[in-house]
Design a protein around this motif. Structure first.
Motif, PDB file in Angstrom:
ATOM      1  N   ILE A   1      27.714   3.823  -0.472  1.00  0.00           N
ATOM      2  CA  ILE A   1      29.026   3.290  -0.091  1.00  0.00           C
ATOM      3  C   ILE A   1      29.328   3.718   1.347  1.00  0.00           C
ATOM      4  O   ILE A   1      29.232   4.905   1.682  1.00  0.00           O
ATOM      5  CB  ILE A   1      30.126   3.814  -1.035  1.00  0.00           C
ATOM      6  CG1 ILE A   1      29.814   3.404  -2.482  1.00  0.00           C
ATOM      7  CG2 ILE A   1      31.494   3.299  -0.598  1.00  0.00           C
ATOM      8  CD1 ILE A   1      30.621   4.164  -3.524  1.00  0.00           C
TER       9      ILE A   1
ATOM     10  N   TYR B   1      32.117   3.639   4.561  1.00  0.00           N
ATOM     11  CA  TYR B   1      33.540   3.507   4.872  1.00  0.00           C
ATOM     12  C   TYR B   1      33.662   3.060   6.324  1.00  0.00           C
ATOM     13  O   TYR B   1      33.100   3.682   7.228  1.00  0.00           O
ATOM     14  CB  TYR B   1      34.219   4.860   4.672  1.00  0.00           C
ATOM     15  CG  TYR B   1      35.737   4.845   4.739  1.00  0.00           C
ATOM     16  CD1 TYR B   1      36.505   4.634   3.587  1.00  0.00           C
ATOM     17  CD2 TYR B   1      36.407   5.073   5.934  1.00  0.00           C
ATOM     18  CE1 TYR B   1      37.897   4.650   3.639  1.00  0.00           C
ATOM     19  CE2 TYR B   1      37.800   5.087   5.992  1.00  0.00           C
ATOM     20  CZ  TYR B   1      38.533   4.872   4.839  1.00  0.00           C
ATOM     21  OH  TYR B   1      39.906   4.884   4.876  1.00  0.00           O
TER      22      TYR B   1
ATOM     23  N   VAL C   1      31.878   8.330  -0.358  1.00  0.00           N
ATOM     24  CA  VAL C   1      31.312   7.653   0.795  1.00  0.00           C
ATOM     25  C   VAL C   1      30.059   8.392   1.274  1.00  0.00           C
ATOM     26  O   VAL C   1      30.069   9.610   1.399  1.00  0.00           O
ATOM     27  CB  VAL C   1      32.382   7.627   1.912  1.00  0.00           C
ATOM     28  CG1 VAL C   1      31.771   7.292   3.240  1.00  0.00           C
ATOM     29  CG2 VAL C   1      33.496   6.651   1.541  1.00  0.00           C
TER      30      VAL C   1
ATOM     31  N   MET D   1      32.460  -2.362  -6.597  1.00  0.00           N
ATOM     32  CA  MET D   1      31.666  -1.199  -6.972  1.00  0.00           C
ATOM     33  C   MET D   1      30.675  -1.484  -8.098  1.00  0.00           C
ATOM     34  O   MET D   1      29.898  -0.617  -8.463  1.00  0.00           O
ATOM     35  CB  MET D   1      32.592  -0.045  -7.374  1.00  0.00           C
ATOM     36  CG  MET D   1      33.369   0.515  -6.205  1.00  0.00           C
ATOM     37  SD  MET D   1      32.263   1.025  -4.851  1.00  0.00           S
ATOM     38  CE  MET D   1      33.267   0.585  -3.423  1.00  0.00           C
TER      39      MET D   1
ATOM     40  N   GLU E   1      25.241  -3.101  -1.015  1.00  0.00           N
ATOM     41  CA  GLU E   1      25.699  -1.805  -0.511  1.00  0.00           C
ATOM     42  C   GLU E   1      27.102  -2.006   0.051  1.00  0.00           C
ATOM     43  O   GLU E   1      27.281  -2.610   1.102  1.00  0.00           O
ATOM     44  CB  GLU E   1      24.716  -1.256   0.526  1.00  0.00           C
ATOM     45  CG  GLU E   1      23.352  -0.980  -0.107  1.00  0.00           C
ATOM     46  CD  GLU E   1      22.403  -0.163   0.768  1.00  0.00           C
ATOM     47  OE1 GLU E   1      22.788   0.166   1.907  1.00  0.00           O
ATOM     48  OE2 GLU E   1      21.287   0.131   0.307  1.00  0.00           O
ATOM     49  N   PRO E   2      28.114  -1.508  -0.689  1.00  0.00           N
ATOM     50  CA  PRO E   2      29.495  -1.874  -0.378  1.00  0.00           C
ATOM     51  C   PRO E   2      30.126  -1.084   0.779  1.00  0.00           C
ATOM     52  O   PRO E   2      29.787   0.079   1.017  1.00  0.00           O
ATOM     53  CB  PRO E   2      30.228  -1.574  -1.684  1.00  0.00           C
ATOM     54  CG  PRO E   2      29.424  -0.523  -2.350  1.00  0.00           C
ATOM     55  CD  PRO E   2      27.998  -0.741  -1.939  1.00  0.00           C
ATOM     56  N   TYR E   3      31.030  -1.758   1.450  1.00  0.00           N
ATOM     57  CA  TYR E   3      31.854  -1.154   2.497  1.00  0.00           C
ATOM     58  C   TYR E   3      33.310  -1.140   2.033  1.00  0.00           C
ATOM     59  O   TYR E   3      33.800  -2.122   1.474  1.00  0.00           O
ATOM     60  CB  TYR E   3      31.759  -1.973   3.790  1.00  0.00           C
ATOM     61  CG  TYR E   3      30.545  -1.657   4.635  1.00  0.00           C
ATOM     62  CD1 TYR E   3      29.267  -1.954   4.171  1.00  0.00           C
ATOM     63  CD2 TYR E   3      30.677  -1.057   5.884  1.00  0.00           C
ATOM     64  CE1 TYR E   3      28.149  -1.660   4.935  1.00  0.00           C
ATOM     65  CE2 TYR E   3      29.558  -0.762   6.661  1.00  0.00           C
ATOM     66  CZ  TYR E   3      28.301  -1.062   6.184  1.00  0.00           C
ATOM     67  OH  TYR E   3      27.191  -0.763   6.948  1.00  0.00           O
TER      68      TYR E   3
ATOM     69  N   THR F   1      34.295   4.345  -7.476  1.00  0.00           N
ATOM     70  CA  THR F   1      33.233   4.819  -6.585  1.00  0.00           C
ATOM     71  C   THR F   1      32.438   5.926  -7.271  1.00  0.00           C
ATOM     72  O   THR F   1      31.223   6.025  -7.116  1.00  0.00           O
ATOM     73  CB  THR F   1      33.785   5.322  -5.235  1.00  0.00           C
ATOM     74  OG1 THR F   1      34.754   6.354  -5.469  1.00  0.00           O
ATOM     75  CG2 THR F   1      34.414   4.200  -4.431  1.00  0.00           C
TER      76      THR F   1
ATOM     77  N   ARG G   1      30.009   4.248  -9.623  1.00  0.00           N
ATOM     78  CA  ARG G   1      28.867   3.670  -8.905  1.00  0.00           C
ATOM     79  C   ARG G   1      27.901   4.757  -8.442  1.00  0.00           C
ATOM     80  O   ARG G   1      26.684   4.616  -8.542  1.00  0.00           O
ATOM     81  CB  ARG G   1      29.347   2.866  -7.698  1.00  0.00           C
ATOM     82  CG  ARG G   1      28.218   2.169  -6.974  1.00  0.00           C
ATOM     83  CD  ARG G   1      28.650   1.403  -5.739  1.00  0.00           C
ATOM     84  NE  ARG G   1      27.501   0.699  -5.162  1.00  0.00           N
ATOM     85  CZ  ARG G   1      27.128  -0.515  -5.510  1.00  0.00           C
ATOM     86  NH1 ARG G   1      27.799  -1.192  -6.403  1.00  0.00           N
ATOM     87  NH2 ARG G   1      26.056  -1.071  -4.955  1.00  0.00           N
ATOM     88  N   ASN G   2      28.473   5.840  -7.928  1.00  0.00           N
ATOM     89  CA  ASN G   2      27.632   6.894  -7.360  1.00  0.00           C
ATOM     90  C   ASN G   2      26.814   7.639  -8.400  1.00  0.00           C
ATOM     91  O   ASN G   2      25.762   8.183  -8.084  1.00  0.00           O
ATOM     92  CB  ASN G   2      28.507   7.900  -6.601  1.00  0.00           C
ATOM     93  CG  ASN G   2      28.741   7.476  -5.161  1.00  0.00           C
ATOM     94  OD1 ASN G   2      27.835   6.979  -4.504  1.00  0.00           O
ATOM     95  ND2 ASN G   2      29.962   7.664  -4.668  1.00  0.00           N
TER      96      ASN G   2
END
Ligand code: CA
Ligand code: CA
Length: 663
Positions: free
Chosen positions: A42, A44, A77, A491, A496-498, A571, A574-575
């Motif tokens: 993730i 930021y 992040v 998520m 690959e999210p921002y 998040t 997801r992590n």
């Protein structure tokens, strides 16, 4: 049909959830990650100028970011995309003056290095924003280029006295057609000169004139004959040079000059008063080499050096951003501009920078013939990666801004490992506002197939909105349930999210294209108190209804129902779940694009390379749905949003509700 609902209590994900609440004490503790646990990739996106201000001058800075790394770490992040960090003409930084320096408003190079080191200590990478299409008008290279063809930087930009003819003659391989709106005067008030010039002042007639030509002969020094009262004032720093009388009322001199503007003519070296100052007439103060310029004492203007004919430069984004010229794409990497830029990138990678976000890459070769931009980016990536690989065992991260639909983005994977997927948000906002989820997986997997055909392992950089777009909250009608679900989609989807600064707080705002202002989608973070928000660089264009203690990070952390808490949960999920973190997306057998009876449902599997698998189910409808998930495992729920009930093989999802089940 008789149904039994059993409301599942959420699995305690955070240490705080298992703790007794003491009245009056905030019960929330931020999520924390063990080493290696943060696997969600993730990033930021933050705006240095409006993220966090460490020294109270109202402008965000490197030390401010450093002081918020705990927050960013807890948000899950693993990388930061910083807005341009270089000295720039504007507050936003996309008109760079010098790529080799950091903006002193943000701190020193040592501060920047300290930020990188502190981020690395938390497993957070630093990505710099690099602008390859254009510089700022105040750029150090452009200042040199403007001096004319003798400058070694002249060819780094598109500068011409006759652009349409030069383009037609193929002198600017990056451009295929003349677009008058892209060409701006380089001369007026701008051009100076470094080199040897011959000056001839003729006071024998009317009007009095000065003629300047490039000189072949030897340079002279100031005349020592004090009976001659005719001087050139050559700026900058400015000196009075006595000329030589070469005829009746004719004065000449050959000089080596280095001036950012030009000259004045004086008849006294001790006084600026009255008739001693001869300049150019107003509105005609650009001197053309070889042509007599009429001199005037009336409102005498600085005489600016032009060129044999007035020149223009190309700036696709406007007169304050000159486009860089890399020449034909086949030899782009050997162009002066490319090599100079690459050297600055080397410097930052040597300092520890982990990757780059490239601005406006589809505009570099503006004609977009064939694969010019992807091919240019391939050369840029390989050049930078070769530096990076000297000190790293993995490849450099680089993500391009290709603001187009997915089919147009796909070719850019020829050059770059990652590109932003603008279609992700285009689809998702439609899904949420139309309350129709059944096509989402088919659309998304279709995009990814196109990317993978160009580059196996292509990274789709998913996002809601960025600093150039109307905020997600404005698009979603400031509907908290929709905003939470947008986070849950982001998520749980492949890619690959921002997360964009303020998105996790539910910031709203319309950009300049939507009747607002760009500054209004770049609102400062509010940490604990609105009084310390970094509003100083936004020229007063701040929506102060957002800059309140009530919307702050501190307030939202204490509020279980806040959007920020939803971000923390999703998040974290997801992590800590490899299926979500690195999984490939595949359709559900029953709830998919063919099932229009349950059109409000978006369901898919995420399957990681390690075999871990998760079922993701979202109901974007305004009403609850009962889903028959015979064949799926519903006993191990990882995370949920809204109202979620399981009874046997039936899952009931309330309006705007989501759940993820480990399989
Ligand atoms: Ca500051
Ligand atoms: Ca360009």
């Amino acid at each position: 049909m008789k149904r039994f609902f059993c409301i599942l209590m959420l699995a305690a994900m955070f240490a705080a959830c298992g703790k007794e609440k003491n009245p009056g004490e905030p019960a929330f503790e931020r999520p924390s990650y063990a080493s290696g646990q943060k696997q969600g990739n993730i990033t930021y996106q933050l705006l240095i100028y409006s993220f966090a201000d460490s020294d109270g001058d109202g402008i965000g800075d490197f030390n401010g970011i450093k002081s918020k790394l705990d927050y960013l770490d807890a948000l899950g992040v693993s990388a930061l995309w910083l807005s341009p960090a270089h000295p720039a003409d504007s507050y936003h930084g996309y008109d760079v003056q010098d790529y080799s320096k950091v903006n002193p408003k943000y701190g020193t190079e040592a501060d920047f290095k300290a930020l990188i080191d502190a981020a690395h200590a938390k497993g957070i990478k630093i990505y710099m924003d690099y602008v390859l299409n254009h510089t700022g008008k105040g750029n150090v290279w452009f200042a040199e280029a403007k001096k004319g063809p003798a400058s070694d930087k002249f060819g780094w930009f598109h500068i011409s006295s006759n652009p349409s003819a030069d383009i037609a003659a193929g002198k600017f391989p990056m451009l295929t057609s003349y677009n008058s709106g892209e060409w701006h005067d380089v001369t007026v008030g701008e051009i100076g000169y470094t080199g040897r010039l011959h000056f001839k002042v003729d006071f024998s007639g009317t009007p009095r004139t000065m003629t300047v030509t490039a000189a072949d002969g030897a340079a002279q020094t100031s005349n020592t004959d004090t009976s001659v009262n005719m001087f050139l004032w050559v700026g900058e720093p400015g000196q009075a040079v006595r000329m030589y009388r070469t005829g009746t009322d004719i004065y000449e001199i050959t000089l080596d000059v280095d001036t950012p503007w030009g000259v004045l003519v004086r008849t006294s070296d001790t006084s600026w008063d009255g008739g001693t100052k001869w300049g150019a007439p107003k509105g005609a103060n650009v001197l053309i080499f070889g042509e007599p310029l009429a001199l005037s004492t009336e409102d005498a203007q600085d005489i600016l050096f032009g060129s044999p004919t007035p020149m223009k430069f190309q700036g696709a984004f406007g007169s304050w951003m000159p486009d860089l010229n890399y020449g034909p794409v086949s030899t782009a990497s050997s162009s002066g501009a490319f090599q100079a830029l690459a050297q600055t990138a080397d410097k930052w990678m040597d300092m520890g920078v982990d990757g780059f976000r490239l601005d406006a890459v589809k505009h570099i070769y503006s004609a977009e013939r064939g694969n010019e931009n992807p091919e240019f980016l391939r050369q840029w990536y390989e050049r930078c990666n070769s530096t990076f690989r000297r000190t790293h065992s993995s490849d450099l991260y680089m993500v391009g801004e290709v603001w187009m639909g997915s089919s147009d983005v796909a070719p850019y994977y020829k050059g770059l490992p990652a590109c932003f997927e603008f279609d992700f948000w285009e689809r998702l906002k439609w899904v949420l506002n139309q309350r129709t989820g059944c096509y989402f997986v088919k659309d998304l997997t279709g995009y990814r197939k196109a990317y993978a055909a160009v580059r196996p392992g292509a990274i789709a950089a998913t996002k809601l909105t960025n600093h150039d777009e109307t905020r997600a909250a404005s698009i979603l009608g400031r509907d908290l349930a929709k905003l939470k679900q947008a986070a849950a989609f982001l998520m749980t989807a492949e890619g690959e999210p921002y997360i964009y600064q303020g998105e996790e707080l539910g910031y709203w705002g319309k950009d300049g294209d939507d009747g607002g202002r760009d500054e209004l989608v770049r609102t400062p973070m509010v940490w604990e108190s609105a009084s310390t928000a970094a509003t100083g660089d936004l020229g007063g264009h701040v929506d102060m209804s957002l800059v309140t203690d009530a919307i702050s990070v501190a307030a939202q952390e204490k509020d279980e129902e806040s959007l920020l808490r939803t971000y923390y949960e999703w998040t974290y999920a997801r992590n800590t779940c490899s299926a979500l973190a690195s999984g490939k997306m595949s359709s559900h057998g029953r709830y998919n694009e063919s099932n229009t009876l349950d059109s409000s449902v978006a369901a898919w599997y995420m399957t990681a390379p390690d075999g871990a698998k998760a079922l993701v189910v979202h109901n974007v409808g305004a009403s609850p749905v009962d889903l028959d998930l015979d064949g799926d495992k519903l006993s191990d729920m990882l995370v949920s949003l809204g109202s979620v009930s399981v009874s046997g093989t039936t899952l009931e999802l309330g309006a705007n509700s989501s759940a993820v089940f480990r399989q």
